[in-house]
Scaffold this motif. Sequence first.
Motif, PDB file in Angstrom:
ATOM      1  N   GLU A 159     -54.138 -40.959 -67.551  1.00  0.00           N
ATOM      2  CA  GLU A 159     -54.162 -42.332 -67.921  1.00  0.00           C
ATOM      3  C   GLU A 159     -54.803 -42.358 -69.293  1.00  0.00           C
ATOM      4  OE1 GLU A 159     -53.293 -45.634 -66.809  1.00  0.00           O
ATOM      5  OE2 GLU A 159     -53.315 -45.584 -69.067  1.00  0.00           O
ATOM      6  N   PRO A 160     -54.056 -42.611 -70.309  1.00  0.00           N
ATOM      7  CA  PRO A 160     -54.638 -42.480 -71.722  1.00  0.00           C
ATOM      8  C   PRO A 160     -55.201 -43.907 -72.350  1.00  0.00           C
ATOM      9  CG  PRO A 160     -52.232 -42.787 -71.827  1.00  0.00           C
ATOM     10  CD  PRO A 160     -52.530 -42.814 -70.359  1.00  0.00           C
ATOM     11  N   ASP A 161     -54.992 -44.864 -71.448  1.00  0.00           N
ATOM     12  CA  ASP A 161     -55.202 -46.166 -71.959  1.00  0.00           C
ATOM     13  C   ASP A 161     -56.524 -47.064 -71.793  1.00  0.00           C
ATOM     14  OD1 ASP A 161     -52.654 -46.243 -72.652  1.00  0.00           O
ATOM     15  OD2 ASP A 161     -51.760 -47.537 -71.050  1.00  0.00           O
ATOM     16  N   ASP A 163     -51.170 -31.651 -53.724  1.00  0.00           N
ATOM     17  CA  ASP A 163     -50.609 -31.763 -52.788  1.00  0.00           C
ATOM     18  C   ASP A 163     -49.461 -32.722 -52.674  1.00  0.00           C
ATOM     19  OD1 ASP A 163     -51.901 -29.590 -50.920  1.00  0.00           O
ATOM     20  OD2 ASP A 163     -53.477 -30.641 -51.470  1.00  0.00           O
ATOM     21  N   VAL A 164     -49.917 -33.617 -53.557  1.00  0.00           N
ATOM     22  CA  VAL A 164     -48.936 -34.876 -53.569  1.00  0.00           C
ATOM     23  C   VAL A 164     -49.169 -35.505 -54.823  1.00  0.00           C
ATOM     24  CG1 VAL A 164     -50.574 -36.736 -52.107  1.00  0.00           C
ATOM     25  CG2 VAL A 164     -48.141 -36.990 -52.307  1.00  0.00           C
ATOM     26  N   GLY A 165     -48.101 -36.309 -55.111  1.00  0.00           N
ATOM     27  CA  GLY A 165     -48.093 -37.129 -56.605  1.00  0.00           C
ATOM     28  C   GLY A 165     -47.848 -38.500 -56.371  1.00  0.00           C
ATOM     29  N   VAL A 166     -48.582 -39.251 -57.124  1.00  0.00           N
ATOM     30  CA  VAL A 166     -48.480 -40.649 -57.264  1.00  0.00           C
ATOM     31  C   VAL A 166     -48.133 -41.117 -58.683  1.00  0.00           C
ATOM     32  CG1 VAL A 166     -49.545 -42.925 -57.101  1.00  0.00           C
ATOM     33  CG2 VAL A 166     -49.738 -41.404 -55.221  1.00  0.00           C
ATOM     34  N   CYS A 167     -46.954 -41.957 -58.870  1.00  0.00           N
ATOM     35  CA  CYS A 167     -46.641 -42.391 -60.076  1.00  0.00           C
ATOM     36  C   CYS A 167     -46.752 -43.774 -60.186  1.00  0.00           C
ATOM     37  CB  CYS A 167     -45.267 -41.834 -60.612  1.00  0.00           C
ATOM     38  SG  CYS A 167     -44.613 -42.232 -62.161  1.00  0.00           S
ATOM     39  N   ALA A 168     -47.562 -44.324 -60.962  1.00  0.00           N
ATOM     40  CA  ALA A 168     -47.713 -45.612 -61.150  1.00  0.00           C
ATOM     41  C   ALA A 168     -47.371 -45.922 -62.688  1.00  0.00           C
ATOM     42  CB  ALA A 168     -49.107 -46.206 -60.822  1.00  0.00           C
ATOM     43  N   ALA A 169     -46.495 -45.197 -63.265  1.00  0.00           N
ATOM     44  CA  ALA A 169     -46.043 -45.430 -64.591  1.00  0.00           C
ATOM     45  C   ALA A 169     -45.231 -46.693 -64.913  1.00  0.00           C
ATOM     46  CB  ALA A 169     -45.582 -44.156 -65.121  1.00  0.00           C
ATOM     47  N   ASP A 170     -45.372 -47.140 -66.218  1.00  0.00           N
ATOM     48  CA  ASP A 170     -44.639 -48.409 -66.248  1.00  0.00           C
ATOM     49  C   ASP A 170     -43.400 -48.143 -67.216  1.00  0.00           C
ATOM     50  OD1 ASP A 170     -45.909 -47.974 -68.482  1.00  0.00           O
ATOM     51  OD2 ASP A 170     -47.046 -49.856 -68.583  1.00  0.00           O
ATOM     52  N   ASN A 171     -43.091 -46.922 -67.551  1.00  0.00           N
ATOM     53  CA  ASN A 171     -42.059 -46.670 -68.422  1.00  0.00           C
ATOM     54  C   ASN A 171     -41.082 -45.404 -68.102  1.00  0.00           C
ATOM     55  OD1 ASN A 171     -42.746 -44.146 -70.443  1.00  0.00           O
ATOM     56  ND2 ASN A 171     -44.357 -45.226 -69.703  1.00  0.00           N
ATOM     57  N   GLU A 172     -39.767 -45.537 -68.375  1.00  0.00           N
ATOM     58  CA  GLU A 172     -38.927 -44.504 -67.935  1.00  0.00           C
ATOM     59  C   GLU A 172     -39.496 -42.996 -68.230  1.00  0.00           C
ATOM     60  OE1 GLU A 172     -36.530 -45.440 -65.754  1.00  0.00           O
ATOM     61  OE2 GLU A 172     -37.808 -46.989 -65.765  1.00  0.00           O
ATOM     62  N   ALA A 218     -41.982 -41.600 -68.764  1.00  0.00           N
ATOM     63  CA  ALA A 218     -43.164 -41.100 -67.869  1.00  0.00           C
ATOM     64  C   ALA A 218     -42.636 -40.812 -66.503  1.00  0.00           C
ATOM     65  CB  ALA A 218     -44.300 -42.266 -67.849  1.00  0.00           C
ATOM     66  N   LYS A 219     -41.688 -41.610 -66.273  1.00  0.00           N
ATOM     67  CA  LYS A 219     -41.216 -41.444 -64.589  1.00  0.00           C
ATOM     68  C   LYS A 219     -40.654 -39.996 -64.795  1.00  0.00           C
ATOM     69  CE  LYS A 219     -41.321 -46.249 -63.816  1.00  0.00           C
ATOM     70  NZ  LYS A 219     -40.190 -47.537 -63.639  1.00  0.00           N
ATOM     71  N   PHE A 220     -39.617 -40.137 -65.667  1.00  0.00           N
ATOM     72  CA  PHE A 220     -38.913 -38.380 -65.714  1.00  0.00           C
ATOM     73  C   PHE A 220     -39.931 -37.122 -65.924  1.00  0.00           C
ATOM     74  CE2 PHE A 220     -35.200 -41.310 -66.587  1.00  0.00           C
ATOM     75  CZ  PHE A 220     -34.206 -40.620 -65.694  1.00  0.00           C
ATOM     76  N   ALA A 221     -40.822 -37.793 -66.736  1.00  0.00           N
ATOM     77  CA  ALA A 221     -41.872 -36.366 -67.251  1.00  0.00           C
ATOM     78  C   ALA A 221     -42.457 -35.935 -66.036  1.00  0.00           C
ATOM     79  CB  ALA A 221     -42.850 -36.827 -68.082  1.00  0.00           C
ATOM     80  N   PHE A 222     -43.144 -37.055 -65.054  1.00  0.00           N
ATOM     81  CA  PHE A 222     -43.705 -36.804 -63.751  1.00  0.00           C
ATOM     82  C   PHE A 222     -42.743 -36.164 -62.856  1.00  0.00           C
ATOM     83  CE2 PHE A 222     -46.152 -38.038 -59.933  1.00  0.00           C
ATOM     84  CZ  PHE A 222     -47.301 -37.640 -60.383  1.00  0.00           C
ATOM     85  N   ASP A 223     -41.565 -36.595 -62.646  1.00  0.00           N
ATOM     86  CA  ASP A 223     -40.596 -36.017 -61.763  1.00  0.00           C
ATOM     87  C   ASP A 223     -40.226 -34.501 -62.006  1.00  0.00           C
ATOM     88  OD1 ASP A 223     -38.181 -36.027 -59.800  1.00  0.00           O
ATOM     89  OD2 ASP A 223     -37.174 -35.417 -61.641  1.00  0.00           O
ATOM     90  N   ALA A 224     -40.094 -34.216 -63.366  1.00  0.00           N
ATOM     91  CA  ALA A 224     -39.893 -32.863 -63.946  1.00  0.00           C
ATOM     92  C   ALA A 224     -41.185 -32.079 -63.189  1.00  0.00           C
ATOM     93  CB  ALA A 224     -39.762 -32.853 -65.275  1.00  0.00           C
ATOM     94  N   LEU A 225     -42.511 -32.514 -63.689  1.00  0.00           N
ATOM     95  CA  LEU A 225     -43.502 -31.635 -63.389  1.00  0.00           C
ATOM     96  C   LEU A 225     -43.779 -31.586 -61.790  1.00  0.00           C
ATOM     97  CD1 LEU A 225     -46.126 -33.507 -65.944  1.00  0.00           C
ATOM     98  CD2 LEU A 225     -45.233 -31.160 -65.633  1.00  0.00           C
ATOM     99  N   LEU A 226     -43.551 -32.486 -61.275  1.00  0.00           N
ATOM    100  CA  LEU A 226     -43.956 -32.257 -59.773  1.00  0.00           C
ATOM    101  C   LEU A 226     -42.668 -31.657 -59.001  1.00  0.00           C
ATOM    102  CD1 LEU A 226     -46.203 -33.745 -57.795  1.00  0.00           C
ATOM    103  CD2 LEU A 226     -45.829 -34.391 -60.205  1.00  0.00           C
ATOM    104  N   ILE A 240     -48.346 -38.361 -70.495  1.00  0.00           N
ATOM    105  CA  ILE A 240     -47.754 -37.691 -69.798  1.00  0.00           C
ATOM    106  C   ILE A 240     -46.477 -36.948 -70.425  1.00  0.00           C
ATOM    107  CG2 ILE A 240     -46.101 -39.127 -68.749  1.00  0.00           C
ATOM    108  CD1 ILE A 240     -47.922 -36.394 -66.671  1.00  0.00           C
ATOM    109  N   THR A 241     -46.053 -37.561 -71.553  1.00  0.00           N
ATOM    110  CA  THR A 241     -44.816 -36.907 -72.259  1.00  0.00           C
ATOM    111  C   THR A 241     -45.409 -36.124 -73.871  1.00  0.00           C
ATOM    112  OG1 THR A 241     -44.719 -38.764 -73.807  1.00  0.00           O
ATOM    113  CG2 THR A 241     -43.447 -39.009 -71.773  1.00  0.00           C
TER     114      THR A 241
END
Length: 279
Positions: free
Chosen positions: A32-34, A96-105, A107-115, A79-80
């Motif tokens: 979380e950078p903000d 073991d498990v990931g939680v994505c609470a990102a608010d932009n597309e 970041a969601k794609f980047a998290f998906d790729a990593l997990l 994340i990008t």
Amino acid sequence: MHLLQLGAGSGGIAVLDLVARDPRITHITLIEPDVYQPHNVYRHLFPPSAVGQLKAELARQWVETLRPDIHFHTLIADITAPQRQAEFARCAAACDVGVCAADNEAAKFAFDALLRAAGKPWTLGEVLSGGIGGWVHRFLPQAACYGCVASYLQREVVEQPAGPPPDYNQPQAAITETTIPASKAAIAVIASLHAVATLELLDPAGESEPACPEAVPGFTSLLVSLRVVPGVFEVPYRTHRLVIPRSADCLTCGPTAALPTGDALDAAVDDALARLGSR
Ligand SMILES: [Zn+2]
């Protein structure tokens, strides 16, 4: 167990607060950078006096007050960011498990790729604009990727105008950020469901030993209405469960897809974004 979470905004901190209370969670890595802003206070956990501090640091302090035993690692990063991908990949491999609470597309794609590359399950929560409802999605290593889910939801509108359940016809609204602020109450409903779905991935059978995540039944995407909105939700407090298949020609998760890295990862993200159309 080790949780990797992306985002500690108003929804993310609510999910983190709930999941971190589970004694099975022993390690948390938060990306979380903000910085906490004055306009965050209305829907966030922290007081006006916290404005100006890093959200990740505030989250760490909050969790460590609840759980002094937990190992909490923060990454103040986007994340990008290309130069951090190797570090993020190590985090994904360690969780073991990931939680994505990102608010932009992106970041969601980047998290998906990593997990996905790490073979780890993860969840995503999305509050609809104005807090009229929201989504909780579950992504398992052998199942549909985020690009498949996002494009499936849009295709349903374009190709099957009469097909969707009668309570909604704008599922694409779910994958846009909340443009009209949602109430903290609405955010908390979706965050709570998101937390329950996440904890279920740790132990879907309710047994002491974690079961295979692939065994979790029920849904890929859960849509919840909270208010009546003509043309979108005809009935409040109703859930829709969607089981979304992998797209056969998906470059990210399809049968011929290799684990993307480097340029291949960029191409897979571009492909997924292209299939999202004009968004
Ligand atoms: Zn896919």
